[in-house]
Design a protein around this motif. Structure first.
Motif, PDB file in Angstrom:
ATOM      1  N   UNK A   1     -74.572  97.521  16.452  1.00 35.64           N
ATOM      2  CA  UNK A   1     -75.879  98.165  16.375  1.00 35.64           C
ATOM      3  C   UNK A   1     -76.318  98.360  14.927  1.00 35.64           C
ATOM      4  N   UNK A   2     -75.353  98.632  14.057  1.00 38.33           N
ATOM      5  CA  UNK A   2     -75.677  98.843  12.654  1.00 38.33           C
ATOM      6  C   UNK A   2     -75.921  97.547  11.889  1.00 38.33           C
ATOM      7  N   UNK A   3     -75.325  96.468  12.344  1.00 40.45           N
ATOM      8  CA  UNK A   3     -75.390  95.222  11.568  1.00 40.45           C
ATOM      9  C   UNK A   3     -76.321  94.163  12.178  1.00 40.45           C
ATOM     10  N   UNK A   4     -76.779  94.369  13.403  1.00 40.87           N
ATOM     11  CA  UNK A   4     -77.673  93.426  14.039  1.00 40.87           C
ATOM     12  C   UNK A   4     -79.100  93.864  13.744  1.00 40.87           C
ATOM     13  N   UNK A   5     -79.865  93.013  13.206  1.00 43.68           N
ATOM     14  CA  UNK A   5     -81.167  93.484  12.823  1.00 43.68           C
ATOM     15  C   UNK A   5     -82.297  92.705  13.276  1.00 43.68           C
TER      16      UNK A   5
END
Length: 130
Positions: free
Chosen positions: A126-130
């Motif tokens: 969630x933090x790295x998929x943008x």
């Protein structure tokens, strides 16, 4: 630490920490929790600090709109602050890596539990998929 789930807020320490968000007007309290973990060696990070870092990383992911269900305190906080900066997101990724490291005290307590590992991977994504 009382724990009822592998989710980031599934324990007493993180649930209690979430109440600090009720008074927060900016990302400072989140950044502080992340920085403790990001600046530590995994083997030296206390499990309580690791739990808070993971919860703080979840708040950042929620601020990005990438986590659906969060604690009430988290929802209210995210609604009143600006989205997290790219620097804060990077700090959350670093803190999560340290807090969930196999070398850490918290990982020892979870003993490779597949649910805990999956929750941390979901949060990392969630933090790295943008």
């Amino acid at each position: 630490m009382g724990t009822w789930s592998a989710e980031p807020f599934g324990n007493d320490s993180a649930a209690d920490w979430a109440y600090e968000l009720d008074e927060a007007k900016d990302w400072g309290v989140v950044s502080d929790a992340l920085r403790v973990a990001a600046e530590a060696a995994p083997s030296e990070l206390d499990s309580d600090d690791a739990v808070l870092a993971i919860a703080a990383a979840e708040v950042v992911a929620r601020g990005l709109g990438r986590v659906a269900d969060s604690a009430e305190s988290v929802e209210a906080f995210v609604a009143r602050v600006s989205p997290p900066s790219p620097e804060l997101v990077a700090l959350a990724v670093s803190a999560l890596a340290v807090a969930a490291s196999d070398e850490g005290e918290l990982a020892d307590l979870w003993e490779g539990d597949p649910d805990w590992l999956a929750e941390n991977e979901k949060l990392r994504a969630a933090l790295t998929t943008g």
